[in-house]
Design an enzyme around this catalytic site. Sequence first.
Site, PDB file in Angstrom:
ATOM      1  N   SER A  40      45.181 -22.337  13.641  1.00  0.00           N
ATOM      2  CA  SER A  40      45.326 -21.828  15.005  1.00  0.00           C
ATOM      3  C   SER A  40      46.483 -20.843  15.101  1.00  0.00           C
ATOM      4  CB  SER A  40      45.575 -22.988  15.973  1.00  0.00           C
ATOM      5  OG  SER A  40      46.865 -23.564  15.750  1.00  0.00           O
ATOM      6  N   SER A  41      46.430 -19.994  16.108  1.00  0.00           N
ATOM      7  CA  SER A  41      47.518 -19.047  16.333  1.00  0.00           C
ATOM      8  C   SER A  41      48.809 -19.773  16.679  1.00  0.00           C
ATOM      9  CB  SER A  41      47.147 -18.072  17.464  1.00  0.00           C
ATOM     10  OG  SER A  41      46.046 -17.274  17.104  1.00  0.00           O
ATOM     11  N   GLU A  42      48.698 -20.908  17.376  1.00  0.00           N
ATOM     12  CA  GLU A  42      49.893 -21.660  17.778  1.00  0.00           C
ATOM     13  C   GLU A  42      50.655 -22.160  16.555  1.00  0.00           C
ATOM     14  OE1 GLU A  42      47.196 -21.233  21.035  1.00  0.00           O
ATOM     15  OE2 GLU A  42      46.848 -22.088  19.049  1.00  0.00           O
ATOM     16  N   ILE A  43      49.940 -22.793  15.619  1.00  0.00           N
ATOM     17  CA  ILE A  43      50.594 -23.286  14.411  1.00  0.00           C
ATOM     18  C   ILE A  43      50.974 -22.123  13.505  1.00  0.00           C
ATOM     19  CG2 ILE A  43      50.358 -24.790  12.399  1.00  0.00           C
ATOM     20  CD1 ILE A  43      50.489 -26.249  15.069  1.00  0.00           C
ATOM     21  N   GLY A  44      50.146 -21.079  13.501  1.00  0.00           N
ATOM     22  CA  GLY A  44      50.447 -19.915  12.684  1.00  0.00           C
ATOM     23  C   GLY A  44      51.765 -19.258  13.050  1.00  0.00           C
ATOM     24  N   GLU A  61      45.586 -16.156   8.620  1.00  0.00           N
ATOM     25  CA  GLU A  61      44.236 -16.003   9.162  1.00  0.00           C
ATOM     26  C   GLU A  61      44.112 -16.991  10.320  1.00  0.00           C
ATOM     27  OE1 GLU A  61      42.142 -13.795   8.497  1.00  0.00           O
ATOM     28  OE2 GLU A  61      42.534 -13.075   6.461  1.00  0.00           O
TER      29      GLU A  61
END
Length: 530
Positions: free
Chosen positions: A264-268, A285
């Site tokens: 996810s973008s949050e964890i990324g 990604e």
Amino acid sequence: MNRFLNKGMAASLQFRMASNLLINDSKYAFLKELGLKENNAGVFHGKWAASGQVVQSFAPANNSPIANVQNGNVQDYEIAITEARKGYNDWCEVPAPRRGEIVRQIGDKLRTQLQNLGKLVSLEMGKISAEGVGEVQEYVDICDYATGLSRSLEGKIFPSERPGHALLEQWNPLGVVGVISAFNFPCAVYGWNNALALVTGNSCIWKPAPSTPLTAIAVTKLVEEVLVANNVNPALCSLVCGEGDVGQALVKDKRVNLVSFTGSSEIGKIVGQQVQARFGKLLLELGGNNAIIVNEDADLNMVVPATVFAAVGTAGQRCTTTRRLIIHEKVYDQVVERLKKAYAQFESRIGCPLDSNTIIGPLHNQQAVGKYKASIAEAIASGGKIEYGGKVLERDGNFVLPTIVTGLKHDDPVVLRETFAPILYVLKFSTLDEAIAINNEVDQGLSSSLFTTNIQNVFKWMGPKGSDCGIVNVNIPTSGAEIGGAFGGEKETGGGRESGSDSWRQYMRRSTCTINYSKELPLAQGIKFE
């Protein structure tokens, strides 16, 4: 197991626990054919050994346990990274064509278990059998691609301004590539990274999603066979199944030269900050809130099946899933009606992903079902109309109806937010410029597609004022990317590129080399230092 149980009670309990595992059901004989057992070590660093918590992997179609896995912990990770670096020290000096030959053999080994591995992906992740086999085929294909690449890794030679000098680039391996993969592609994402990392001279350490450890174990067993058969240190491709503590250890470890993270973008964002804090290299990604634009001149006979495939495939759990359908006002009503009919035809084909008739499998877990329900409720509260679906199916497993929602504004929060479920928000536009602006207004920038028969529209869409995504398609869905092109996106999708084109460069370091083969010492820019 409770230490106060007598031996007879303990044996009885252990038998009942084992009998509940799907691996002991003859219907799933392919699991044992892949070398899986009731109890599996989730750590490999040249040998199989784990000391973390014992967990179970569950089948999303019925939420039944498949088999047990003993996870790794931070201590196991420490052993694995040490062994992976040892593997790198030998591997980096192996000529690239020879490395390519080993990768070719990995692809061939995967071919021997293509169907079995595909079934495992379907069972553990939830995607239908055709998609499961197709995912393993992606790993096979990237092995073929990497094999060819091994004889064409290139560096440039530049004209030097100084006589008797050569100016050139030298590309060398990075070291250890850490791969953190997501549940929705439990095999292919590792494959994209593994094949390129190996052929460019690196070792790998893989931390798979906590909910898909069996796929990772089965894949690693096959890779191990190839490495051992070629007298290569098998720790070259190490594995640590585990939870967030293992992931954190990998991300913060300076001995991991490149972190490839899919999620996810949050964890990324967190991963990106932590890797950057130690000046490590990063390949992200992340999410995608992808759109198809249907212009007034589009071929609707192509639009409808493309949209259904991209919005419903993998039950909406691809990073390239179509989540927004932006339709020109002149064909809006016609497209919506045709889509509703197409969706209705698939309702009877929602079911077990291993059944050949199934076209839509389950969501991966109950948390995903909860997010599906919450997004539907928010859409309705925001003024949306459920044209089709919007319901959780009352049966075993995590099944929902694929859903079409109309009546929302293009900038409603629920539309702008990626929900990993088969929910399609249908929007209306008047001009192509308006549609492009809607496509570009979300935080992510992974995949996009325009359906048109106008060549001027095509090049506008591909140009600087067109789509801002990493994947810009015309007259095909947003999903189903080929391995020959670079895969990845912009903005909060992370900016990373995997698979084809020049993605291999992310797995190597570049040195600019100036070689003086004369007996003079001229300086650059004509500087005199006398």
